[in-house]
Every structure is written in structure tokens, then in C-alpha cells.
Design an enzyme around this catalytic site. Structure first.
Site, PDB file in Angstrom:
ATOM      1  N   ASN A 220     -27.419  18.252  -3.234  1.00 35.07           N
ATOM      2  CA  ASN A 220     -27.257  18.087  -1.793  1.00 35.07           C
ATOM      3  C   ASN A 220     -28.331  18.913  -1.092  1.00 35.07           C
ATOM      4  O   ASN A 220     -28.282  20.138  -1.074  1.00 35.07           O
ATOM      5  CB  ASN A 220     -25.861  18.565  -1.389  1.00 35.07           C
ATOM      6  CG  ASN A 220     -25.587  18.458   0.102  1.00 35.07           C
ATOM      7  OD1 ASN A 220     -26.498  18.314   0.910  1.00 35.07           O
ATOM      8  ND2 ASN A 220     -24.320  18.541   0.473  1.00 35.07           N
TER       9      ASN A 220
ATOM     10  N   CYS B  54     -26.007  18.291   7.754  1.00 32.71           N
ATOM     11  CA  CYS B  54     -26.356  17.176   6.867  1.00 32.71           C
ATOM     12  C   CYS B  54     -26.530  15.858   7.604  1.00 32.71           C
ATOM     13  O   CYS B  54     -27.040  14.888   7.040  1.00 32.71           O
ATOM     14  CB  CYS B  54     -25.301  17.032   5.772  1.00 32.71           C
ATOM     15  SG  CYS B  54     -25.098  18.524   4.768  1.00 32.71           S
TER      16      CYS B  54
ATOM     17  N   HIS C 131     -26.142  10.195   3.027  1.00 29.87           N
ATOM     18  CA  HIS C 131     -26.406  11.596   2.696  1.00 29.87           C
ATOM     19  C   HIS C 131     -25.931  11.854   1.267  1.00 29.87           C
ATOM     20  O   HIS C 131     -24.821  11.488   0.884  1.00 29.87           O
ATOM     21  CB  HIS C 131     -25.660  12.492   3.684  1.00 29.87           C
ATOM     22  CG  HIS C 131     -25.551  13.914   3.246  1.00 29.87           C
ATOM     23  ND1 HIS C 131     -26.647  14.653   2.844  1.00 29.87           N
ATOM     24  CD2 HIS C 131     -24.467  14.730   3.130  1.00 29.87           C
ATOM     25  CE1 HIS C 131     -26.239  15.868   2.505  1.00 29.87           C
ATOM     26  NE2 HIS C 131     -24.935  15.937   2.665  1.00 29.87           N
TER      27      HIS C 131
END
Length: 333
Positions: free
Chosen positions: A289, A117, A259
């Protein structure tokens, strides 16, 4: 102000794409024991986009790059380098070369970069080094992941979180100004077990001579509480360090772009930095996500909406498996 090399960096275009299939929380509750209220109150996510079985990372990554090049008014023949930040390649040998072929960027070198990520932030910093040394003039940085391939859809702790998508930016050498103002990168491999997509070996005897491992990968596994604690502690720290390198204060930041993992993390980081909610960019309600794609997708949306204007200062931070975390301070446009 330009770097000591005398070569500045301009971030001139953005693009993004997500699959058309939408799975909202209500639909997910028919697959696993959960509810819209449970998911949205704990994560801020209300729906996510999922790639079809025959949809490729190559295609969505290339689409995002094409949009970014169009915004930057840059021909694909001008691209020197393509960096694809991903943890879910179509081919374990890499997908960046396939993206290069799809784009027709025949002049460009291309490689995959894996930092989960945090991948897009690591990709930006990597691109900057090639530009500052004068090696390359135009670099496309893509963040793209199809995490639905590796989700255990019976595990409600993880399956509610993830979605698929791709985002990209164009970074170019600039003789007059520098838009990448500062950065900071970190890893802590001792905490790798907090978030994994790990290889599962299966012994395969080669006659009586030797046994090798031939297996697959386990679904995504995560210790959510540990990841939350890690993020709310380390992300404010890394942003402050990057701001120090940029010779800027928190008050000079126009937008906080994190993020898109969990709304509670975004809120906690903003609070610790003293940044108002109005400056926090969030689109996880619509996409969940998307790993390395989350920062460039969110960036592209607000740029195209006119929310971010040329000259705005953005503090961006990625964090996740590895464990990895990093931040970049950059000026848009």
C-alpha cells in the site's frame, strides 16, 4: 464529449518510480512475528519498496513527473500547475514547491493536497476544475508517499501493509474530446479514528505565562476490520455514482483501478460491481500500500506494458484515512 465549458481534458502521459530497496515478507518475518503465508493470504502483498533514510519525497515525486512529461511529449516549461497528493511531505509547509524547483517548472504554480489514500483521485478532480475554467492548460498530478517514515515496525497489524513510491500523470486541455467522463468525492470525518497518523502533543511551558504543545506524530494506527467494511460498501457505491455522472454502465468499463490496499478489497469490490477479475488491475504484491501513489503507479505499469490502450475506459477509486473516498471515470490517451 466535452464538458459544458467547451474545454475537454486529455490524460496524455504517466510515470512512476519506487525506491530500489526491497523488503519481502520473508525478510519482514525476521523483524516482527509474522510469515509470508500470513501476510500474502490476508493482503495479497509479498514485498514492498522502502526509501533510504536520506531519500526524499521531493526526488521520487520529481522522477515520476519527469517520466510522465516525457511520455506526454510535454516540455517542463509548458506546465502551468503541479498538484502533489501526499500525506508524508519532506516539509510540513509542503513539498510541491520543491518538486517544482527540481523539475525546473518555473512557470508552474504548485501546492500539496492531502486526502491520504484518496489523494490522487482528489488531485485529478482538482486539476480538472482548473483546466475546465480555462485557467490552466497543462497540469501534472503526482501521488507520492514515504509511509515507512511513520510505520511502527513492531506492529505487525500495520507494518506488513505499507510501502513507498510515487506516480504521476499529465492532464491537458483538449479542444476536441473529453477524457475525464465523471467523478464523485466523499468524506466522513466521524470515522477519522479508523485510520490515523495523529499529532502527539507534548506540553512545553513558556515560563509561567503559558504552556504550548510541541510534539511529534504517532505512528500509523488502523482498525483494519472497520476500514475493510467501509471500503467494500462505499467503493462500489461511489464508482456507480461516478458512472452515472459519466452516462456509462459497468459493462462499458474496460479496467477497474482501485487503491492498492488489500487484494481482498479489490476482489470484493469487483464482485459487487459484477466486473470480471481479468479487468482488475493489481500490483500490490510487489509494492504494498503506497497510499496516494498506488493508483498512478499501477496505471503507469499497465500503460507501459501495453495492457491499457488509448481509448480504454478506466474506473478508478481511492479510499482511506479521513475517511475519504472517491472515484473518477476517465478515458486513457
Amino acid at each position: 464529449m466535452q464538458d459544458q465549458s467547451g474545454i475537454g481534458i486529455a490524460i496524455t502521459g504517466s510515470g512512476s518510480t519506487v525506491p530500489p530497496v526491497v523488503l519481502d515478507n520473508q525478510g519482514l518475518s525476521q523483524i516482527v512475528d509474522t510469515s509470508d503465508e500470513w501476510i500474502s493470504t490476508r493482503t495479497g502483498i509479498r514485498q514492498r519498496r522502502l526509501a533510504a533514510p536520506n531519500e526524499s519525497l521531493r526526488s521520487i515525486a520529481a522522477q515520476a513527473a519527469q517520466q510522465a512529461l516525457a511520455m506526454a511529449k510535454v516540455s517542463v516549461t509548458e506546465v502551468d500547475l503541479i498538484i502533489l497528493a501526499t500525506s508524508t511531505p519532506d516539509d510540513l509547509f509542503g513539498t510541491a514547491s520543491q518538486v517544482q524547483a527540481t523539475l525546473g517548472a518555473t512557470k508552474a504554480a504548485a501546492f500539496d493536497l492531502t486526502a491520504a489514500c484518496s489523494g490522487f483521485v482528489f488531485g485529478m478532480v482538482t486539476a480538472a476544475q482548473f483546466i475546465r475554467t480555462g485557467t490552466y492548460q497543462t497540469v501534472v498530478v503526482i501521488g507520492a508517499d514515504i509511509l515507512s517514515r511513520w510505520v511502527d515496525w513492531s506492529d505487525r497489524r500495520t507494518c506488513v501493509l505499507f510501502g513507498d513510491g510515487a506516480g504521476a500523470i499529465v492532464m491537458q486541455a483538449s479542444p476536441v474530446s473529453d477524457g475525464l467522463l465523471g467523478f464523485e468525492l466523499h468524506n466522513d470525518g466521524s470515522q477519522n479514528g479508523c485510520l490515523t497518523l495523529s499529532y502527539q502533543p507534548q506540553p512545553h511551558p513558556l515560563g509561567e505565562i503559558v504552556t504550548v504543545g510541541q510534539g511529534t506524530f504517532n505512528p500509523i494506527a488502523m482498525n483494519g476490520q472497520e476500514v475493510y467494511r467501509f471500503a467494500v460498501k462505499r467503493v462500489p457505491e461511489v464508482i456507480e455514482k461516478a458512472l452515472f455522472r459519466a452516462n456509462l454502465t459497468v459493462e462499458q468499463v474496460d479496467w477497474l483501478l482501485l487503491h492498492q490496499a488489500n487484494q481482498r478489497i479489490l476482489d470484493a469490490v469487483a464482485q459487487r460491481l459484477g466486473i470480471s477479475n481479468e479487468k482488475v488491475i493489481s500490483n500490490m504484491a510487489n509494492y504494498g500500500n503506497t497510499s496516494a501513489a498506488s493508483i498512478p503507479i499501477a496505471l503507469d505499469e499497465v500503460v507501459r506494458a501495453g495492457t491499457i490502450q488509448p481509448g480504454d475506459v478506466i474506473a478508478a477509486s481511492g479510499f482511506g484515512a479521513g475517511l475519504t473516498w472517491g472515484a473518477t471515470i476517465f478515458r486513457w490517451g
